[in-house]
Design a protein around this motif. Structure first.
Motif, PDB file in Angstrom:
ATOM      1  N   VAL A  58       0.666  -1.145   0.136  1.00 13.62           N
ATOM      2  CA  VAL A  58      -0.037  -0.040   0.064  1.00 13.62           C
ATOM      3  C   VAL A  58       0.925   1.419   0.067  1.00 13.62           C
ATOM      4  CG1 VAL A  58      -2.066  -1.198   1.034  1.00 13.62           C
ATOM      5  CG2 VAL A  58      -0.254   0.059   2.391  1.00 13.62           C
ATOM      6  N   LEU A  59       0.132   2.232  -0.525  1.00 15.90           N
ATOM      7  CA  LEU A  59       0.921   3.604  -0.283  1.00 15.90           C
ATOM      8  C   LEU A  59       1.130   4.049   0.933  1.00 15.90           C
ATOM      9  CD1 LEU A  59       2.093   5.761  -2.306  1.00 15.90           C
ATOM     10  CD2 LEU A  59      -0.065   6.864  -2.495  1.00 15.90           C
ATOM     11  N   ARG A  60       2.246   4.570   1.269  1.00 16.06           N
ATOM     12  CA  ARG A  60       2.641   4.728   2.720  1.00 16.06           C
ATOM     13  C   ARG A  60       3.259   6.452   2.635  1.00 16.06           C
ATOM     14  NH1 ARG A  60       1.988   1.069   6.265  1.00 16.06           N
ATOM     15  NH2 ARG A  60       1.466  -0.990   5.415  1.00 16.06           N
ATOM     16  N   ARG A  61       3.230   7.033   3.938  1.00 16.48           N
ATOM     17  CA  ARG A  61       3.812   8.124   4.005  1.00 16.48           C
ATOM     18  C   ARG A  61       4.804   8.378   5.232  1.00 16.48           C
ATOM     19  NH1 ARG A  61      -1.667  11.077   3.771  1.00 16.48           N
ATOM     20  NH2 ARG A  61      -2.011   9.127   5.037  1.00 16.48           N
ATOM     21  N   GLY A  62       5.846   9.113   5.074  1.00 19.44           N
ATOM     22  CA  GLY A  62       6.982   9.257   5.997  1.00 19.44           C
ATOM     23  C   GLY A  62       6.234  10.272   6.912  1.00 19.44           C
ATOM     24  N   LEU A  63       7.236  10.684   7.889  1.00 21.37           N
ATOM     25  CA  LEU A  63       6.664  11.983   8.614  1.00 21.37           C
ATOM     26  C   LEU A  63       6.868  13.310   7.903  1.00 21.37           C
ATOM     27  CD1 LEU A  63       8.649  11.573  12.047  1.00 21.37           C
ATOM     28  CD2 LEU A  63       6.220  11.402  11.674  1.00 21.37           C
ATOM     29  N   PHE A  64       5.789  14.087   8.139  1.00 20.35           N
ATOM     30  CA  PHE A  64       5.943  15.344   7.444  1.00 20.35           C
ATOM     31  C   PHE A  64       6.441  16.373   8.714  1.00 20.35           C
ATOM     32  CE2 PHE A  64       2.523  18.849   6.721  1.00 20.35           C
ATOM     33  CZ  PHE A  64       3.394  19.714   6.169  1.00 20.35           C
ATOM     34  N   SER A  65       7.600  16.897   8.251  1.00 18.82           N
ATOM     35  CA  SER A  65       8.154  17.648   9.333  1.00 18.82           C
ATOM     36  C   SER A  65       8.642  18.893   8.866  1.00 18.82           C
ATOM     37  CB  SER A  65       9.538  16.904   9.836  1.00 18.82           C
ATOM     38  OG  SER A  65      10.510  16.647   8.848  1.00 18.82           O
ATOM     39  N   THR A  66       8.976  19.834   9.789  1.00 19.66           N
ATOM     40  CA  THR A  66       9.341  21.205   9.642  1.00 19.66           C
ATOM     41  C   THR A  66      10.120  21.613  10.941  1.00 19.66           C
ATOM     42  OG1 THR A  66       8.564  23.434   8.880  1.00 19.66           O
ATOM     43  CG2 THR A  66       7.100  22.602  10.485  1.00 19.66           C
ATOM     44  N   THR A 129      13.970  28.238  18.978  1.00 16.76           N
ATOM     45  CA  THR A 129      13.330  27.565  17.556  1.00 16.76           C
ATOM     46  C   THR A 129      12.553  26.259  18.147  1.00 16.76           C
ATOM     47  OG1 THR A 129      15.479  26.215  17.470  1.00 16.76           O
ATOM     48  CG2 THR A 129      15.490  28.177  16.302  1.00 16.76           C
ATOM     49  N   PHE A 130      12.210  25.630  16.956  1.00 16.49           N
ATOM     50  CA  PHE A 130      11.301  24.500  17.139  1.00 16.49           C
ATOM     51  C   PHE A 130      11.429  23.666  16.077  1.00 16.49           C
ATOM     52  CE2 PHE A 130       8.299  27.069  15.089  1.00 16.49           C
ATOM     53  CZ  PHE A 130       7.520  26.310  14.309  1.00 16.49           C
ATOM     54  N   ASP A 131      11.064  22.377  16.339  1.00 14.90           N
ATOM     55  CA  ASP A 131      11.096  21.111  15.389  1.00 14.90           C
ATOM     56  C   ASP A 131       9.457  20.631  15.577  1.00 14.90           C
ATOM     57  OD1 ASP A 131      13.530  21.208  14.485  1.00 14.90           O
ATOM     58  OD2 ASP A 131      14.177  19.714  15.800  1.00 14.90           O
ATOM     59  N   LEU A 132       8.963  20.230  14.405  1.00 16.38           N
ATOM     60  CA  LEU A 132       7.311  19.909  14.459  1.00 16.38           C
ATOM     61  C   LEU A 132       7.521  18.703  13.624  1.00 16.38           C
ATOM     62  CD1 LEU A 132       4.342  20.269  15.030  1.00 16.38           C
ATOM     63  CD2 LEU A 132       4.318  21.737  13.013  1.00 16.38           C
ATOM     64  N   ASP A 133       6.664  17.563  14.000  1.00 16.19           N
ATOM     65  CA  ASP A 133       6.580  16.403  13.177  1.00 16.19           C
ATOM     66  C   ASP A 133       5.008  16.206  13.362  1.00 16.19           C
ATOM     67  OD1 ASP A 133       9.129  15.983  12.820  1.00 16.19           O
ATOM     68  OD2 ASP A 133       9.468  14.391  14.356  1.00 16.19           O
ATOM     69  N   ILE A 134       4.419  15.707  12.036  1.00 11.42           N
ATOM     70  CA  ILE A 134       3.174  15.561  11.978  1.00 11.42           C
ATOM     71  C   ILE A 134       3.127  13.928  11.233  1.00 11.42           C
ATOM     72  CG2 ILE A 134       0.979  16.188  10.840  1.00 11.42           C
ATOM     73  CD1 ILE A 134       3.071  18.909  10.468  1.00 11.42           C
ATOM     74  N   ARG A 135       2.338  13.113  12.030  1.00  9.79           N
ATOM     75  CA  ARG A 135       1.779  11.889  11.326  1.00  9.79           C
ATOM     76  C   ARG A 135       0.594  12.103  10.798  1.00  9.79           C
ATOM     77  NH1 ARG A 135       4.239   8.189   9.014  1.00  9.79           N
ATOM     78  NH2 ARG A 135       5.564   7.900  10.699  1.00  9.79           N
ATOM     79  N   LEU A 136       0.441  11.694   9.274  1.00  8.98           N
ATOM     80  CA  LEU A 136      -0.465  11.768   8.411  1.00  8.98           C
ATOM     81  C   LEU A 136      -1.374  10.468   8.573  1.00  8.98           C
ATOM     82  CD1 LEU A 136       1.059  13.739   5.475  1.00  8.98           C
ATOM     83  CD2 LEU A 136      -0.131  14.538   7.314  1.00  8.98           C
TER      84      LEU A 136
END
Length: 148
Positions: A58-66, A129-136
């Protein structure tokens, strides 16, 4: 030099601070790393084949980060009252949008996800500063095309 190259500058991330509400651009962004798109591979080679065979899952996505060029603790997109810290605390599933303005016409990805990580950094000599990770999770739109 290729005339087809595009700059990453100006790429924006917006979030629905209230699920289903208006998108709000997150303030003070640095580098944006959209999610990797990939499929797991499975070896399907059999005893009667002399070369490998694979199938993809199946199609998968890694972390979305900024990264945040600056963390502004009292900004409504950063704070613990209405911003991404509140979304993390409440484990909220909400809408996210990436806009690539250097592409003509501008390209937009719209997806749903939860804040997995919000990490602030407070150096002795330097800016907050900050790091942000989003799990889609679930379907997403790339331009007008549905993935999932």
């Amino acid at each position: 030099m290729s005339v087809n190259q595009k700059s990453g500058h100006g790429t924006l991330i917006a979030v629905q601070l209230t699920p289903g509400g208006a998108f709000t651009d997150i303030a003070e962004l640095g580098d944006v790393t959209p999610p990797e798109l990939m499929r797991n591979e499975f070896d399907g080679t059999t005893q009667n084949e002399d070369i490998d065979s694979y199938t993809l899952g199946v199609l998968r996505r890694g972390l979305f980060s900024t990264t945040g060029n600056a963390w502004v603790p009292d900004n409504n997109t950063h704070d613990h009252l209405t911003g991404v810290q509140k979304l993390l605390k409440d484990n909220t599933m909400t809408g996210w949008r990436i806009t690539y303005p250097q592409v003509v016409p501008s390209l937009t990805w719209i997806m749903s996800g939860q804040v997995k990580k919000f990490q602030t950094k407070a150096p002795v000599d330097g800016r907050l500063t900050f790091d942000l990770d989003i799990r889609l999770s679930g379907k997403m739109n790339v331009g007008a095309v549905v993935f999932g």
